[in-house]
Motif scaffolding. Structure first.
Motif, short mmCIF file in Angstrom:
data_model
loop_
_atom_site.label_atom_id
_atom_site.label_comp_id
_atom_site.label_asym_id
_atom_site.label_seq_id
_atom_site.Cartn_x
_atom_site.Cartn_y
_atom_site.Cartn_z
N UNK A 149 20.80 -15.19 -61.93
CA UNK A 149 21.13 -13.78 -62.09
C UNK A 149 20.28 -13.18 -63.20
N UNK A 150 19.73 -11.99 -62.95
CA UNK A 150 19.00 -11.24 -63.97
C UNK A 150 19.71 -9.90 -64.15
N UNK A 151 19.18 -9.04 -65.02
CA UNK A 151 19.87 -7.81 -65.38
C UNK A 151 20.24 -6.96 -64.16
N UNK A 152 19.30 -6.80 -63.24
CA UNK A 152 19.50 -5.87 -62.14
C UNK A 152 19.52 -6.55 -60.77
N UNK A 197 11.34 -11.91 -67.90
CA UNK A 197 10.90 -12.59 -66.68
C UNK A 197 11.65 -13.86 -66.39
N UNK A 198 11.01 -14.73 -65.64
CA UNK A 198 11.62 -16.01 -65.28
C UNK A 198 10.51 -17.04 -65.08
N UNK A 199 10.90 -18.31 -65.21
CA UNK A 199 9.96 -19.42 -65.03
C UNK A 199 10.47 -20.32 -63.92
N UNK A 200 9.60 -20.60 -62.98
CA UNK A 200 9.91 -21.50 -61.87
C UNK A 200 9.13 -22.80 -62.06
N UNK A 201 9.77 -23.91 -61.71
CA UNK A 201 9.10 -25.20 -61.77
C UNK A 201 9.11 -25.85 -60.40
N UNK A 202 8.10 -26.67 -60.15
CA UNK A 202 8.03 -27.36 -58.86
C UNK A 202 6.82 -28.27 -58.83
N UNK A 226 6.91 -15.60 -63.89
CA UNK A 226 6.89 -14.33 -63.18
C UNK A 226 7.56 -13.26 -64.05
N UNK A 227 7.09 -12.01 -63.92
CA UNK A 227 7.86 -10.94 -64.52
C UNK A 227 8.96 -10.50 -63.54
N UNK A 228 9.77 -9.54 -63.94
CA UNK A 228 10.90 -9.15 -63.10
C UNK A 228 10.49 -8.26 -61.93
N UNK A 229 9.18 -7.99 -61.82
CA UNK A 229 8.66 -7.26 -60.66
C UNK A 229 8.00 -8.19 -59.66
N UNK A 230 8.00 -9.49 -59.96
CA UNK A 230 7.45 -10.46 -59.04
C UNK A 230 6.00 -10.81 -59.25
N UNK A 231 5.40 -10.32 -60.34
CA UNK A 231 4.00 -10.63 -60.63
C UNK A 231 3.89 -11.94 -61.40
N UNK A 232 2.88 -12.73 -61.09
CA UNK A 232 2.63 -13.98 -61.81
C UNK A 232 1.94 -13.65 -63.13
#
Length: 217
Positions: free
Chosen positions: A94-97, A137-142, A156-162
């Motif tokens: 979950x993020x702010x919006x 933003x958020x960080x994904x691992x894989x 990623x930022x909250x607009x989906x940009x890397x």
């Protein structure tokens, strides 16, 4: 009370909620417990293979394979469901919006709090396994989908940009050296019968291999 194979659990204001995504007999069950371990309610409407789960202000949102995203309220009722995509959702936060989910085949999808898709990023084909929030933003691992010895960390930022990307390569040389050492330790200490069990576990899951190696070496 239950013979479930839970795949995820979160804490809510008045208890904990778990989802079942592993056992085919009870797949898709969502169960709420109070803080004393008593079952408060159980929802078995859907037979989805749940993987991800996150708490929101008034409930939880669960994700599963084949594009399933479902919100439950704190009483166990389904609030909304999104099945637009066929992605293999792994985790959701979950993020702010809204909510952001990462997928096994590299997709990153943001949902609004009403369940509608806001944006998606399909630039990478990594096998994402987890995601966490950071400032702005958020960080994904894989890992690489076809080379699991390469770990990936992407912000990623909250607009989906890397914003940035990093990789960690597990040396094949080190992998096989550690494998040989593990074989030696097992044969020396436990004999051939345990070694056979080790080989079985190795092919069944690399998780067991690393557990054996770290513990004994």
């Amino acid at each position: 009370e239950k013979s479930h194979s839970y795949s995820n659990v979160v804490t809510v204001s008045d208890g904990i909620i778990a989802v079942n995504g592993l056992s085919l007999d009870t797949i898709g069950e969502v169960v709420k417990y109070d803080f004393n371990g008593n079952v408060v309610w159980e929802n078995t409407e859907k037979k989805y293979q749940f993987q991800g789960l996150t708490a929101v202000e008034d409930g939880v949102v669960a994700t599963g394979v084949k594009g399933k995203v479902i919100k439950y309220d704190l009483s166990g009722n389904i609030v909304w469901e999104n099945t637009e995509k066929t992605y293999e959702y792994e985790e959701i936060i979950a993020v702010e919006d809204g909510l952001i989910a990462v997928c096994y085949n590299g997709q990153v999808v943001k949902f609004g709090l009403d369940g509608n898709i806001i944006w998606e990023n399909t630039e990478n084909s990594y096998s994402y396994s987890d995601v966490t929030t950071v400032e702005n933003g958020m960080i994904a691992i894989g890992s690489d989908s076809d080379r699991y010895n390469i770990g990936r960390v992407i912000k990623y930022d909250l607009e989906g940009n890397i914003l940035w990307e990093n990789s960690i390569v597990c040396s094949i040389y080190c992998f096989f050296c550690s494998y040989i050492v593990s074989i030696y330790v097992f044969c020396k200490v436990y004999g051939i019968s345990i070694f056979i069990h080790f080989i079985y576990c190795k092919f069944y899951s690399l998780y067991w291999f690393f557990c054996y190696f770290i513990y004994f070496c």
